[in-house]
Enzyme design. Structure first.
Site, short mmCIF file in Angstrom:
data_model
loop_
_atom_site.label_atom_id
_atom_site.label_comp_id
_atom_site.label_asym_id
_atom_site.label_seq_id
_atom_site.Cartn_x
_atom_site.Cartn_y
_atom_site.Cartn_z
N LYS A 56 -64.39 -37.62 -22.59
CA LYS A 56 -63.74 -38.11 -21.42
C LYS A 56 -62.89 -37.03 -20.61
O LYS A 56 -62.89 -36.96 -19.39
CB LYS A 56 -63.04 -39.32 -21.59
CG LYS A 56 -63.75 -40.43 -21.86
CD LYS A 56 -63.45 -41.76 -22.46
CE LYS A 56 -64.43 -42.70 -22.88
NZ LYS A 56 -64.04 -43.95 -23.95
N GLN A 100 -58.79 -46.32 -25.60
CA GLN A 100 -59.88 -46.05 -26.41
C GLN A 100 -59.95 -47.28 -27.44
O GLN A 100 -59.01 -47.19 -28.52
CB GLN A 100 -59.91 -44.72 -27.02
CG GLN A 100 -61.15 -44.39 -27.87
CD GLN A 100 -62.12 -44.17 -27.00
OE1 GLN A 100 -62.28 -43.97 -25.83
NE2 GLN A 100 -63.25 -44.71 -27.37
N ASP A 123 -62.19 -49.17 -17.11
CA ASP A 123 -63.13 -49.63 -18.34
C ASP A 123 -63.72 -51.03 -17.66
O ASP A 123 -64.93 -51.37 -18.13
CB ASP A 123 -62.71 -49.63 -19.43
CG ASP A 123 -63.13 -48.84 -20.68
OD1 ASP A 123 -63.98 -47.87 -20.42
OD2 ASP A 123 -62.23 -48.53 -21.57
#
Ligand code: NAD
Length: 285
Positions: A56, A100, A123
């Site tokens: 990322k 995460q 997300d």
């Protein structure tokens, strides 16, 4: 009769296209004085998570997005994490916040997801983002299913009016995938572990999206001739090679288009994360 070759849907090429478009957009935004910033939080040092976080960061660099890395120790408390998210929610110079997953078991994942400002929820996991998708309001869409829509559109595959079957009903893939295909006017069926006569259901599909989490489970008996097959699964085999939920060698010869593993859906997820980061600037404006 010689079978026609299936079109191989190349996620590497399409994800690079998307990142290049975003790169141009970001550089224009910079010229106008707007910087895009993503905060990435990792708790603990799970090796797979570290690889994802590293990828990322690399994608951010490529596109020109500033990334802030928070690498917190395994023993970080839930309160410490929630305090950090609250601080990032309040910062005007932070556009996207990504935590995460998975988190260590002493931290309540749902609580953490819900603490992220929906305007920074790149997300797309916040209940408000999911609800917005469900009723057709603006908001962030989960990156993997959003990437699949891009794969289809950019490969010239029409969704409207098509029989679409999604195998899997997880919150991050199956359910948002079904909602997105519906938004694109597909006729959508969601199959799952309790579906009776799965083959009969999947054989109806013009577009079959497989997110079942079982290596090579989907063989040609599940697939209608000429169908488009999208394979979300990623598994490491004993010989260290990657495979998907679809038995590619078996299925590819009978379908009209198919995604390989690796190099299909996988690279799209990060590209769409970058897209969400860029969109977050407008959403916050
Ligand atoms: P999950 O385990 O949360 O969900 C699997 C779903 O499949 C469940 O809803 C279950 O009902 C269904 N299922 C299980 N066994 C079944 C069976 N025998 N018949 C019919 N349905 C069955 O998995 P997930 O998080 O949705 O991920 C699915 C796969 O995609 C995994 O292999 C995962 O590693 C991969 N994945 C890839 C990406 C990417 O970026 N490419 C992103 C997320 C997940």
């Amino acid at each position: 009769m010689v079978a026609e070759m299936a079109q191989i849907i190349d996620g590497k090429v399409i994800s690079t296209q998307i990142k290049d478009e975003l790169k141009e957009k970001v550089s224009k935004m910079k010229a106008e004085g707007t910087e895009v910033t993503l905060a990435v939080i990792q708790v603990g040092a799970d090796p797979a998570s570290s690889v994802y976080v590293g990828n990322k960061k690399k994608a951010c660099e490529y596109v020109g997005i500033r990334s802030l890395a928070y690498e917190l120790p395994e023993e970080t408390t839930e309160k410490e994490l929630l305090d950090l998210i609250a601080e990032l929610n309040g910062r005007k110079d932070v556009n996207g916040i990504l935590v995460q997953l998975p988190l260590p078991s002493h931290i309540d994942e749902d609580k953490v997801i819900q603490s992220i400002d929906p305007k920074k929820d790149v997300d797309g996991f916040h209940p408000q983002s999911v609800g917005a998708l469900c009723i057709g309001q603006p908001g962030f869409v989960s990156c993997t299913p959003a990437g699949i829509i891009q794969l289809l559109k950019r490969s010239g595959i029409e969704i409207a009016g098509k029989e679409c079957v999604v195998i899997g009903r997880s919150n991050i893939v199956g359910k948002p995938m079904a909602l997105l295909l519906l938004r694109e006017n597909g006729t959508v069926t969601v199959a799952h572990s309790r579906t009776k006569d799965l083959k009969e259901v999947t054989k109806r599909a013009d577009i079959l999206v497989v997110a079942v989490g079982k290596p090579k489970m989907i063989t040609r008996e599940y697939v209608k001739e000429g169908a488009v097959v999208i394979d979300v699964g990623i598994h490491r085999m004993e010989n260290k090679k990657l495979c998907g939920d679809v038995d590619y060698e078996d299925v590819a010869p009978i379908c009209s288009a198919i995604t390989p593993v690796p190099g299909g859906v996988g690279p799209m997820t990060i590209a769409m994360l970058m897209n969400n980061c860029v969109e977050s600037v407008d959403l916050q404006a």
